[in-house]
Motif scaffolding. Structure first.
Motif, PDB file in Angstrom:
ATOM      1  N   LEU A  58       0.852  -1.192   0.000  1.00  0.00           N
ATOM      2  CA  LEU A  58       0.000   0.000   0.000  1.00  0.00           C
ATOM      3  C   LEU A  58       0.886   1.240   0.000  1.00  0.00           C
ATOM      4  CD1 LEU A  58      -2.495  -1.180   2.757  1.00  0.00           C
ATOM      5  CD2 LEU A  58      -2.921  -1.148   0.294  1.00  0.00           C
ATOM      6  N   LEU A  59       0.659   2.147  -0.941  1.00  0.00           N
ATOM      7  CA  LEU A  59       1.466   3.355  -0.989  1.00  0.00           C
ATOM      8  C   LEU A  59       0.660   4.505  -1.586  1.00  0.00           C
ATOM      9  CD1 LEU A  59       4.077   3.064  -3.882  1.00  0.00           C
ATOM     10  CD2 LEU A  59       2.172   1.515  -3.646  1.00  0.00           C
ATOM     11  N   ILE A  81       1.401   3.050  11.117  1.00  0.00           N
ATOM     12  CA  ILE A  81       2.821   3.342  10.861  1.00  0.00           C
ATOM     13  C   ILE A  81       2.966   3.866   9.440  1.00  0.00           C
ATOM     14  CG2 ILE A  81       5.139   2.370  10.705  1.00  0.00           C
ATOM     15  CD1 ILE A  81       4.255   0.256  12.729  1.00  0.00           C
ATOM     16  N   CYS A  82       3.603   5.016   9.299  1.00  0.00           N
ATOM     17  CA  CYS A  82       3.839   5.632   7.996  1.00  0.00           C
ATOM     18  C   CYS A  82       5.337   5.620   7.697  1.00  0.00           C
ATOM     19  CB  CYS A  82       3.329   7.072   7.968  1.00  0.00           C
ATOM     20  SG  CYS A  82       1.591   7.253   8.400  1.00  0.00           S
ATOM     21  N   ARG A  83       5.707   5.095   6.557  1.00  0.00           N
ATOM     22  CA  ARG A  83       7.099   5.093   6.117  1.00  0.00           C
ATOM     23  C   ARG A  83       7.226   5.983   4.892  1.00  0.00           C
ATOM     24  NH1 ARG A  83       7.904  -0.701   4.582  1.00  0.00           N
ATOM     25  NH2 ARG A  83       9.986   0.011   3.966  1.00  0.00           N
ATOM     26  N   VAL A  84       8.160   6.918   4.924  1.00  0.00           N
ATOM     27  CA  VAL A  84       8.401   7.808   3.791  1.00  0.00           C
ATOM     28  C   VAL A  84       9.542   7.218   2.971  1.00  0.00           C
ATOM     29  CG1 VAL A  84       8.997  10.129   3.051  1.00  0.00           C
ATOM     30  CG2 VAL A  84       7.634   9.792   5.130  1.00  0.00           C
ATOM     31  N   MET A  97      12.249   8.142   6.505  1.00  0.00           N
ATOM     32  CA  MET A  97      11.835   8.122   7.920  1.00  0.00           C
ATOM     33  C   MET A  97      10.627   7.222   8.099  1.00  0.00           C
ATOM     34  SD  MET A  97       9.643  11.635   8.593  1.00  0.00           S
ATOM     35  CE  MET A  97      11.079  12.635   8.818  1.00  0.00           C
ATOM     36  N   THR A  98      10.406   6.830   9.352  1.00  0.00           N
ATOM     37  CA  THR A  98       9.215   6.080   9.744  1.00  0.00           C
ATOM     38  C   THR A  98       8.545   6.835  10.885  1.00  0.00           C
ATOM     39  OG1 THR A  98      10.235   3.981   9.132  1.00  0.00           O
ATOM     40  CG2 THR A  98       8.343   3.874  10.601  1.00  0.00           C
ATOM     41  N   MET A  99       7.231   6.978  10.809  1.00  0.00           N
ATOM     42  CA  MET A  99       6.504   7.761  11.802  1.00  0.00           C
ATOM     43  C   MET A  99       5.288   7.014  12.307  1.00  0.00           C
ATOM     44  SD  MET A  99       6.534  11.571  10.119  1.00  0.00           S
ATOM     45  CE  MET A  99       5.837  10.970   8.595  1.00  0.00           C
ATOM     46  N   THR A 100       4.956   7.247  13.569  1.00  0.00           N
ATOM     47  CA  THR A 100       3.701   6.799  14.141  1.00  0.00           C
ATOM     48  C   THR A 100       3.338   7.773  15.258  1.00  0.00           C
ATOM     49  OG1 THR A 100       2.455   4.923  15.015  1.00  0.00           O
ATOM     50  CG2 THR A 100       4.686   5.259  15.872  1.00  0.00           C
ATOM     51  N   SER A 101       2.225   7.547  15.921  1.00  0.00           N
ATOM     52  CA  SER A 101       1.754   8.452  16.958  1.00  0.00           C
ATOM     53  C   SER A 101       1.210   7.644  18.123  1.00  0.00           C
ATOM     54  CB  SER A 101       0.670   9.377  16.410  1.00  0.00           C
ATOM     55  OG  SER A 101       0.007  10.061  17.443  1.00  0.00           O
ATOM     56  N   SER A 102       1.323   8.201  19.316  1.00  0.00           N
ATOM     57  CA  SER A 102       0.747   7.542  20.488  1.00  0.00           C
ATOM     58  C   SER A 102      -0.770   7.434  20.361  1.00  0.00           C
ATOM     59  CB  SER A 102       1.107   8.312  21.762  1.00  0.00           C
ATOM     60  OG  SER A 102       0.637   9.651  21.674  1.00  0.00           O
ATOM     61  N   HIS A 103      -1.382   8.342  19.586  1.00  0.00           N
ATOM     62  CA  HIS A 103      -2.835   8.274  19.367  1.00  0.00           C
ATOM     63  C   HIS A 103      -3.210   6.995  18.627  1.00  0.00           C
ATOM     64  CE1 HIS A 103      -3.760  12.281  20.841  1.00  0.00           C
ATOM     65  NE2 HIS A 103      -2.755  12.755  20.126  1.00  0.00           N
TER      66      HIS A 103
END
Length: 198
Positions: A58-59, A81-84, A97-103
């Motif tokens: 998925l992208l 989880i979002c990977r750029v 980068m890889t990003m996520t949130s505590s939410h």
């Protein structure tokens, strides 16, 4: 421009245009493979080259800059989880980068997740708004403007209340402007004419 020598490449969505290279970045959904397909249309050579995105399930395409396409990659939409990832026209790949949130860890309770809302690349930096939408009208709940160099260095982040921005240059400086929206409870007939400022 006279309608002659027409070439039909099929039904595609145009994601980006590079005037210097005479190319289009194209996208369409493949019903056979159940994936998004991304291709490069070389107008000079009159050929379509498929970008090597098949290793990603998925992208989402977000930005194009100087021969590179930038995507938000997901293992699945519910992962949080979002990977750029950048993919060059030649097929080279780099993860920025890889990003996520505590939410996103408590999304089952509140049905609220945060993800990439906007992405732009200017010179050697990438700019990303990471936040989320909620409510019956899906209002932006705030988030962060994150920026870093394309090699992964010089990470910076600030809080932001809007899901949009404009980037301008002032000499050697890069300036980021955010729109300002009047709070809904303060709207009047006069203010409704001027909903956005900087």
């Amino acid at each position: 421009m006279q309608g002659q020598n027409r070439s039909d490449y099929g039904k595609w969505e145009i994601c980006a245009l590079d005037m210097e290279r005479n190319i289009f970045i194209l996208n369409r959904w493949s019903w056979e493979e159940k994936i998004d397909m991304y291709c490069v249309l070389d107008c000079a050579k009159d050929e379509i080259i498929t970008l090597p995105t098949d290793s990603y399930k998925l992208l989402d395409f977000w930005a194009y800059h100087d021969g590179w396409c930038y995507f938000d990659i997901h293992e699945d939409w519910s992962s949080g989880i979002c990977r750029v990832v950048g993919i060059s026209l030649e097929g080279d790949q780099k993860e920025i980068m890889t990003m996520t949130s505590s939410h996103n860890k408590i999304k089952e309770k509140y049905n609220y997740t945060e993800s990439i809302c906007r992405m732009e690349v200017v010179e050697d930096r990438i700019y990303i708004i990471f936040g989320g939408y909620f409510g019956s009208d899906s209002y932006f709940q705030g988030g962060s403007l994150i920026t870093m160099k394309l090699d992964g260095s010089d990470y910076r982040a600030i809080e932001c209340k809007e899901d949009a921005f404009v980037i301008c240059k002032d000499g050697d400086r890069i300036l980021v402007y955010f729109p300002y929206y009047w709070p809904q409870e303060d709207w009047s007939k006069e203010k409704k004419r001027y909903l956005m400022g900087v």
